[in-house]
Design an enzyme around this catalytic site. Sequence first.
Site, PDB file in Angstrom:
ATOM      1  N   GLU A  32       0.687   5.483   0.558  1.00  0.00           N
ATOM      2  CA  GLU A  32       1.801   6.356   0.201  1.00  0.00           C
ATOM      3  C   GLU A  32       3.018   5.471  -0.035  1.00  0.00           C
ATOM      4  O   GLU A  32       3.348   4.644   0.823  1.00  0.00           O
ATOM      5  CB  GLU A  32       2.081   7.350   1.325  1.00  0.00           C
ATOM      6  CG  GLU A  32       0.928   8.289   1.627  1.00  0.00           C
ATOM      7  CD  GLU A  32       1.214   9.162   2.837  1.00  0.00           C
ATOM      8  OE1 GLU A  32       2.077  10.055   2.729  1.00  0.00           O
ATOM      9  OE2 GLU A  32       0.595   8.928   3.893  1.00  0.00           O
ATOM     10  N   ARG A 257      -8.386   1.699  13.256  1.00  0.00           N
ATOM     11  CA  ARG A 257      -7.276   0.969  12.649  1.00  0.00           C
ATOM     12  C   ARG A 257      -6.946  -0.270  13.475  1.00  0.00           C
ATOM     13  O   ARG A 257      -7.426  -0.432  14.610  1.00  0.00           O
ATOM     14  CB  ARG A 257      -6.043   1.868  12.548  1.00  0.00           C
ATOM     15  CG  ARG A 257      -5.455   2.263  13.886  1.00  0.00           C
ATOM     16  CD  ARG A 257      -4.254   3.172  13.708  1.00  0.00           C
ATOM     17  NE  ARG A 257      -3.642   3.496  14.991  1.00  0.00           N
ATOM     18  CZ  ARG A 257      -2.558   4.264  15.114  1.00  0.00           C
ATOM     19  NH1 ARG A 257      -1.993   4.780  14.033  1.00  0.00           N
ATOM     20  NH2 ARG A 257      -2.052   4.510  16.306  1.00  0.00           N
ATOM     21  N   LYS A 267       4.847   3.476  11.003  1.00  0.00           N
ATOM     22  CA  LYS A 267       5.785   3.294   9.897  1.00  0.00           C
ATOM     23  C   LYS A 267       7.134   3.942  10.227  1.00  0.00           C
ATOM     24  O   LYS A 267       8.193   3.432   9.853  1.00  0.00           O
ATOM     25  CB  LYS A 267       5.198   3.892   8.616  1.00  0.00           C
ATOM     26  CG  LYS A 267       5.890   3.431   7.349  1.00  0.00           C
ATOM     27  CD  LYS A 267       5.278   4.074   6.114  1.00  0.00           C
ATOM     28  CE  LYS A 267       3.883   3.604   5.844  1.00  0.00           C
ATOM     29  NZ  LYS A 267       3.354   4.154   4.563  1.00  0.00           N
TER      30      LYS A 267
END
Length: 547
Positions: A32, A257, A267
């Site tokens: 994104e 992850r 983020k």
Amino acid sequence: MSTPAGNFIHDIIDADLESGKRSEVVTRFPPEPNGYLHIGHAKAICLDFGTALKYNGRCHLRFDDTNPTAEDTEYVEAIKEDVHWLGFDWGEHLYWASDYFEQMYEYAVQLIKQGKAYVCDLSVDAFKEYRGIPTEPGKEPEGRQRSIEENLELFEKMKAGEFADGAYVLRARIDMASPNLHMRDPAIYRIKHASHHNTGDQWCIYPMYDFAHCIEDSIEGVTHSLCTLEFEVHRPLYDWILKELEAYQPQQIEFARLNLTYTVMSKRKLLELVQKNLVNGWDDPRMPTLCGMRRRGYPAQAIRNFCTEIGITKTESLSDVALLEHHVRDILNEKAPRRMAVLDPLKVVITNYPEEQTETFDLPNHPNNEEVGTRSVPFTRELFIEKSDYLEDAPNKYKRFTIGREVRLRGAYLATCNEAIKDADGNVIELRCTIDPESKGGSAPDGRKVKGTIHWVSATEGVEATVHLYDRLFGCENPAAEEADFKELLNPESLQTVTGIVEPEAISQPGEAFQFERIGYFCIDKDSTADVPVLNRTVGLRDSWNK
């Protein structure tokens, strides 16, 4: 050195190819464009592109640009740069979610006509209340009973911009009693009166990520959609949407992850550090962002090697940053030319050396690679050494300067300290030494053994430089697991700035890396100039990994 972990995803792909379920491998990396990539994304990039390379397939770079209020072309360009820097290329396969907005809209209309989607006017708080909790069924909103015709009319008005943001959402009609909250009639379209960086003001409704992502994969012919583990609970929705649309269905596979010690991967938290000026931007060398690591001097190959070694598993774990630093050292030790620098200077005067004389010594650029040649290092009467290389009351095992002790000045002469000059407070501010003129190059003519070797820089020919000494961004190993505000866990010693003296050959183009002998690995900062050289410490010399 630990053994690289396995890769269960490649086992699945091997079985798919062997059985004929798949005849090719198509993956995608779908960021994104709402922030900069970090080391966690590097793991996904290496997996997505590396898998395609292994199976002679292709990997798409696709921007999931479904939220115009959070996205920026700055992030788009930064993501492209990071992927290329890591050594991967998407070729002609660059895509955008916004490329498919018209198709997504038609698919939404199709679901409405099938009675599988409806327009809902619940507020955000009411939406959560009606959805309920996993152990109890949710409540059906009134809009769930609207006719297909009413839903089509409302959705068209949403598209025409007749309603304010948040007034309505389009929801999939699935099961309000499902134990999986993501299947309790999730929102698939929302109203956002915001200009989009690709489509401008063409749209005021935008698809939700879960609705868009599976459609993008399907349109592009992705075979294996590789996601991090938090998307596992989203997979039933991924499959449901494509099944109801009777569209081609990729296989979604989830993996754990990357979590790294002494940093955060959120983020949102990284953005907060930037916005509150707690770091010096997204590319601050203390940040886990790829642009920050690049600025700090981390080689891309070291990051790829690190991602290979930690492997791909289904188990969440915390990877030790020391392992990443080990791979950084491993690459730099092989490739980085050697230079001399003094970061805590103490002046040395060679009393038996002519005041106006300057000579040069050819020192190897790398001790294990003669092919990279030598560089000329100027030697003068006045030098700088590290303050730690002199000790007044030195023990017998001490191998550096003390009164009466002879040491080797790297590549130059053998020198003996005769006197220490002190200031009024008793601090040593200068050493008076003599050299053995016959020991040119650092070897004793009579074969006597000198145990200590120290580095040095000419006081008159050396270059003054600003040196940033970086350390861990956080003071605790796993800040994400602590109850305290993560900002309170920042390491106050994560950046120290000193003025050092470096040999002239240590000043070059931004990004170039060196090993400063006996100190560590450094690189030239992007803001460095000939007048104001700036160097960043990449990593120290000591490797404590797995010892």
